[in-house]
Design a protein around this motif. Structure first.
Motif, short mmCIF file in Angstrom:
data_model
loop_
_atom_site.label_atom_id
_atom_site.label_comp_id
_atom_site.label_asym_id
_atom_site.label_seq_id
_atom_site.Cartn_x
_atom_site.Cartn_y
_atom_site.Cartn_z
N ASN A 1 -31.99 -13.37 -4.95
CA ASN A 1 -32.46 -12.64 -6.13
C ASN A 1 -33.40 -11.53 -5.68
O ASN A 1 -34.31 -11.76 -4.89
CB ASN A 1 -33.22 -13.58 -7.06
CG ASN A 1 -32.31 -14.65 -7.62
OD1 ASN A 1 -32.53 -15.83 -7.45
ND2 ASN A 1 -31.24 -14.22 -8.27
N GLY A 2 -33.12 -10.34 -6.15
CA GLY A 2 -33.98 -9.22 -5.79
C GLY A 2 -33.60 -8.58 -4.47
O GLY A 2 -34.30 -7.70 -3.97
N GLY B 1 -31.17 -6.59 -3.93
CA GLY B 1 -30.79 -5.20 -4.15
C GLY B 1 -29.32 -5.00 -4.46
O GLY B 1 -28.80 -3.89 -4.39
N LYS B 2 -28.64 -6.06 -4.84
CA LYS B 2 -27.20 -5.97 -5.12
C LYS B 2 -26.91 -5.12 -6.36
O LYS B 2 -26.11 -4.19 -6.32
CB LYS B 2 -26.62 -7.38 -5.34
CG LYS B 2 -26.91 -8.33 -4.21
CD LYS B 2 -26.41 -9.73 -4.51
CE LYS B 2 -27.08 -10.41 -5.68
NZ LYS B 2 -28.47 -10.78 -5.52
N SER B 3 -27.58 -5.46 -7.46
CA SER B 3 -27.35 -4.70 -8.69
C SER B 3 -27.72 -3.24 -8.49
O SER B 3 -27.03 -2.34 -8.96
CB SER B 3 -28.17 -5.27 -9.84
OG SER B 3 -27.78 -6.59 -10.10
N THR B 4 -28.82 -3.03 -7.78
CA THR B 4 -29.25 -1.65 -7.54
C THR B 4 -28.16 -0.88 -6.81
O THR B 4 -27.81 0.24 -7.18
CB THR B 4 -30.55 -1.65 -6.71
OG1 THR B 4 -31.52 -2.43 -7.39
CG2 THR B 4 -31.06 -0.25 -6.50
N ALA C 1 -38.48 -4.86 -14.83
CA ALA C 1 -38.15 -4.32 -13.51
C ALA C 1 -37.90 -5.41 -12.47
O ALA C 1 -37.50 -5.11 -11.36
CB ALA C 1 -39.28 -3.39 -13.03
N SER D 1 -35.92 -8.58 -10.70
CA SER D 1 -34.53 -9.04 -10.65
C SER D 1 -34.43 -10.32 -11.48
O SER D 1 -35.41 -11.01 -11.72
CB SER D 1 -34.10 -9.28 -9.22
OG SER D 1 -34.60 -10.52 -8.78
N HIS E 1 -23.65 -15.53 -7.08
CA HIS E 1 -24.49 -16.40 -6.28
C HIS E 1 -23.77 -17.68 -5.93
O HIS E 1 -24.31 -18.54 -5.24
CB HIS E 1 -25.76 -16.76 -7.06
CG HIS E 1 -26.68 -15.60 -7.20
ND1 HIS E 1 -27.32 -15.04 -6.13
CD2 HIS E 1 -27.08 -14.88 -8.27
CE1 HIS E 1 -28.07 -14.03 -6.53
NE2 HIS E 1 -27.93 -13.91 -7.83
N GLY F 1 -33.38 -13.29 -11.03
CA GLY F 1 -33.86 -14.53 -10.45
C GLY F 1 -35.37 -14.63 -10.47
O GLY F 1 -35.94 -15.70 -10.71
#
Ligand SMILES: Nc1ncnc2c1ncn2[C@@H]1O[C@H](COP(=O)(O)OP(=O)(O)OP(=O)(O)O)[C@@H](O)[C@H]1O
Ligand SMILES: [Mg+2]
Lengths: 356, 513
Positions: free
Chosen positions: B42-43, B45-48, B404, B406, B201, B408
């Motif tokens: 989580n966090g 940077g995948k979605s980004t 802002a 993520s 995930h 998770g």
């Protein structure tokens, strides 16, 4: 020094400033198209506002009610409510203070504050009606506040006619001197422009707005409900009660605004043929000010200067009032449409990003 | 034979947010016709990264090649023109519109000035059949399930001619059955020549459907491997940077006095019929009771009654012997109940509040934070810093808005807040939805820790392995009733599955009294 620069290049500051400039430019184009000289027009606007101490004082008078109604709209908005009813709350504030101002005979230090408080409570209750209808019956506040505006207008006219009419005139009797909040000493300094203590109250109201929302427990609830009523309910807050409270406080701001117009400016209440319009302008002011108290004050100053200076444009450059409204509307338009403005100032912002 | 074509190549992508480098010099190569998994904490940077590919964010550095040609993707509409479509985790559909209207929105077929609905419906139907989506083009969005809504999102991208589809955690919101169907749909899409980038995930899913997997940790690419050459343990270790324990280690439960007792609760659902039919159950101190069931059998309504958000028409709820039936959420919360809600964006957080304020969303009025009606922000900040540190919530600062973070990390923050209230009963609904394996392990340990401290825990989850691994006893809910209670150690997915479909009623029926 760097801090100051940081503030002035901050997006929240740049966007409204750019919006104002874009609005004024658009207005200039409109004036050119209409065959008027925009430079001369803007010059006479500035001349009108700053040219004489009387006019400057009157500009302040014009700004004051806009701060109140702007705060009223902004406060409700923070709780997720769209208060179109500042107009009606303003009128109810006027009539309540008129009634107290005429009916009682008290020492000034009691009479004037009492009349202001009457206006505040009346405006607050008027707002709370819409809040209650929303909370208890689920009626959309936009609809109820608009209806309440008209009810307020005709109710106020009726009260003036039935109880306080000045023989042979379309207005009420004068309020007692003890209820007046005119600021004689300051008025004289400004060539007897109608200045009054209400301006100070408006600034205090903005401070109150800030403290209430961002420092208190109730403000925490109001903001939470405004941003996410579902999560607020899960967290155990009473959403309905907050809706009523928010409308009460919002109405109170507008109500004080109305009271100050009577007690500080006119000292009597006219029978109105139409809505005075401060409430509607308050929507624009809140929008320009981003629903923050400081923003509302700045927005009201801008709006007040434009509307008061409009007379100057008319005399100085022959621009008709309608066209001046176009200028004002363009400013609001650009403030509301951040996207467009950000597009225009993008190069500026990017340079800044590259810099750090 | 022609060599396989590269359809997406991202080179040296760097994207920064205030206080954080979300993508740090990332390289990604996706071949035509493959299902390419993006895996990371989580966090990470995948979605980004995918938002960059879809034109929602502009990277500070790096370049993108589509079909081996360099491109500048400045907006989603540019991405559309390049044949890139994205299905976000949070759907963007108009509830009141029909499936077809949503799909053609902004792209309507016209005859004259009018929208040609008939041909639109035909087109949607054709696409739906071609890929086996089974969507009713005339249904209203508000009337169809989450799984169906997701398919509408997929159709939307296909209708706009997408050849490269990005799925951001598509299975997080689906029921196990819907997941099986989605996997089938993905296979169909690839068969028809589409390329898929899948964020998930769930290692099982990656092993089952993907060809290649790229692992990202803290904004950097760690590795990109063929799925055939790897295994779940290896992937988990690469992603978290340490060994992950998939088995939940826990001591024998030591249940004591009854904390929660639900007695014959009946309550109306949103559709106007009873969603709970005289349901009864008990949770004791020192145990985790799992509730298993097919989605929509009264789970949500049960939680709402327990937390005071829905009125029960008959029956009683006792918390530590105290009657809390139909009390307000505040009263119930104050009498010792904490609740990790299923929908964290809607019910768990005020997304535009800073983290610090979110951490006191239920306790801001306590004397600790509230001094005569004024909030003590120094105390609130201190409280938030403590929780964020203790629960390893990754956020640039406590003043960052929840939005802002993520997904998770948002969830970890909610769990921190709820556990910190030191409740007697902790209700956890889908507590690990959308979390990475490391975070899941962490949260499971926290739940068990609560149990071992003598708290009662009520766990609701659609994931059977989670229910089986974490719970001590499992109650199966079916049509608003508990149809059986089993010992978690003596059951398996088959048995539960059967009971969940109402197939088999255990002896004793009710709550085992
Ligand atoms: N709009 C934003 N503003 C500031 N920070 C952001 C923003 N979006 C993402 N971030 C930060 O960037 C980092 C990467 O976030 P991202 O959403 O890409 O993670 P992720 O890998 O998709 O995680 P998850 O599996 O939890 O969804 C996080 O630390 C997050 O807090
Ligand atoms: Mg994500």
């Amino acid at each position: 020094m760097n801090r100051v620069i940081a503030i002035f290049t901050k997006e929240s500051f740049l966007v409204p400033v750019a919006a104002i400039i874009l609005g004024l430019l658009t207005g200039a184009v409109a004036m050119l198209a209409g065959g008027f000289n925009p430079i001369q027009a803007y010059a006479s606007l500035v001349e009108k506002v700053f040219g004489s101490s009387y006019n400057f004082g009157e500009t302040i008078r014009q700004i004051t009610p806009l701060i109140f109604t702007g705060l009223s709209v902004a406060f409700a908005f923070r709780t997720g409510l769209f208060n179109i009813g500042a107009e009606g709350q303003f009128i109810i504030g006027m009539i309540a203070s008129t009634a107290v101002g005429i009916s009682f005979d008290l020492p000034a230090y009691i009479h004037a504050p009492l009349a202001v408080i009457a206006g505040a409570l009346a405006g607050g209750l008027w707002g709370a009606i819409a809040g209650w209808l929303k909370a208890a019956r689920g009626v959309n506040e936009v609809i109820t506040t608009i209806m309440l505006n008209w009810i307020a207008l005709y109710f106020a006219n009726y009260v003036v006619k039935a109880f306080y009419l000045q023989e042979g005139q379309q207005r009420s009797e004068m309020i007692k001197d003890s209820a007046s909040i005119s600021f004689a000493w300051l008025s004289q300094m400004f060539d007897s422009a109608r200045l009054h203590w209400g301006t100070l109250l408006a600034i205090l109201a903005a401070v109150f707005f800030y403290i209430l929302l961002w420092k208190t427990k109730s403000g925490f609830e109001l903001r939470a409900v405004g941003l996410n009523p579902h999560a607020s309910e899960y967290a155990g807050m009473n959403v309905n009660r907050n809706v009523v409270n928010a409308m009460f406080v919002g109405g109170m701001f507008a109500g004080i605004g109305g009271a100050c117009e009577i007690l500080g400016v006119f000292h009597y209440q006219s029978i109105m043929a139409a809505q005075p319009g401060y409430g509607f302008d308050g929507i624009a002011v809140a929008l320009i000010g981003g629903n923050t108290p400081l923003g509302v004050i700045l927005g009201a100053i801008l709006f007040g200067m434009l509307t008061f200076g409009a007379a100057g444009m008319k005399f100085g450059a022959g621009v008709p009032v309608e066209l001046i409204r176009v200028v004002i509307s363009s400013v609001i338009f650009f403030v509301a449409a951040h996207g467009i403005v950000k597009f225009f100032i993008k190069p500026l912002l990017q340079k800044k990003e590259g810099g750090n | 034979m022609k060599p396989v074509q590269t359809v997406v190549e991202m080179r040296g992508i760097t994207k920064r947010f205030p206080g954080i480098i979300a993508n740090d010099n990332i390289n990604l190569v996706v071949k035509k016709g493959e299902i390419h998994a993006l895996l990371g904490e989580n966090g990470a940077g995948k979605s980004t990264l995918m938002n960059v590919l879809f034109g929602l964010y502009q990277p500070e550095e790096g370049e993108i090649l589509i079909n081996e040609k360099p491109v500048k993707i400045t907006s989603p509409s540019v991405a559309n023109d390049l044949g890139i479509g994205m299905v976000h985790q949070h759907f963007m559909l108009v509830e009141k519109f029909t499936v077809t209207e949503n799909i053609v929105l902004g792209n309507e077929p016209k005859s004259g000035l009018q929208i040609d609905m008939q041909s639109a419906i035909k087109a949607v139907e054709k696409l739906s059949n071609q890929y086996g989506l089974k969507v009713d083009p005339r249904a209203k969005i508000e009337d169809i399930s989450v799984g169906m809504q997701q398919r509408v999102e997929i159709l939307k991208t296909l209708y706009r001619g997408a050849d490269i589809l990005i799925f951001d955690e598509p299975t997080a919101v689906l029921t196990p059955q819907e997941i099986v169907e989605l996997i089938e749909i993905m296979h169909n899409l690839v068969k028809e020549g589409k390329t898929i980038i899948l964020i998930t995930h769930k290692l099982k899913e990656i092993m089952a459907v993907c060809d290649t997997v790229t692992i990202i940790r803290r904004g950097k690419v760690i590795d990109s491997v063929g799925v055939k050459d790897t295994n779940p343990d290896d992937l988990a270790a690469k992603m978290v940077g340490r060994e992950v324990n998939f088995r939940v280690d826990k001591k024998e439960a030591n249940p004591k006095e009854v904390i929660l007792s639900v007695e014959n609760i009946t309550a109306m659902g949103n559709r106007g019929v009873n969603a709970l039919n005289s349901i009864s159950l008990e949770v004791r101190s020192g145990e985790i009771l799992g509730i298993a069931g097919v989605d929509g059998n009264g789970q949500s309504e049960l939680i709402e009654v327990l937390t005071g958000l829905r009125k029960a028409s008959s029956g009683r709820v006792l918390l530590k012997g105290q009657d809390i039936t139909n009390k307000t959420p505040r009263v119930i919360s104050e009498s010792g109940l904490s609740h990790i809600p299923e929908d964290r964006h809607k019910h768990g957080l005020v997304l535009d509040f800073p983290m610090s304020e979110n951490m006191v969303l239920e306790t801001y009025f306590h004397p600790e934070f509230n001094k005569n009606g004024f909030l003590d922000y120094a105390a609130i900040d201190k409280h938030a810093s403590k929780l964020i540190e203790e629960f390893d919530v990754r956020t640039p600062s406590i003043h960052t808005p929840a939005r802002a973070l993520s997904g998770g990390n948002q969830q970890k923050a909610i769990i921190a807040r709820e556990v910190n209230k030191d409740p007697d009963l902790l209700i956890a609904a889908q507590p690990t939805r959308g979390l990475d394996v490391g975070a899941i392990e962490f949260i499971h340990r926290r739940l068990i820790e609560q149990r071992d401290k003598g708290k009662a825990v009520l766990l609701l989850s659609l994931e059977l392995d989670e229910i089986i691994n974490v719970s001590d006893r499992i109650a199966v809910i079916y049509e608003g009733q508990i149809v059986g209670i089993v010992d978690a150690k003596q059951t398996d997915e088959q048995e539960l599955g059967l009971m969940m479909s109402g197939g088999k009623r255990m002896q004793g029926g009710g709550n085992g009294e």
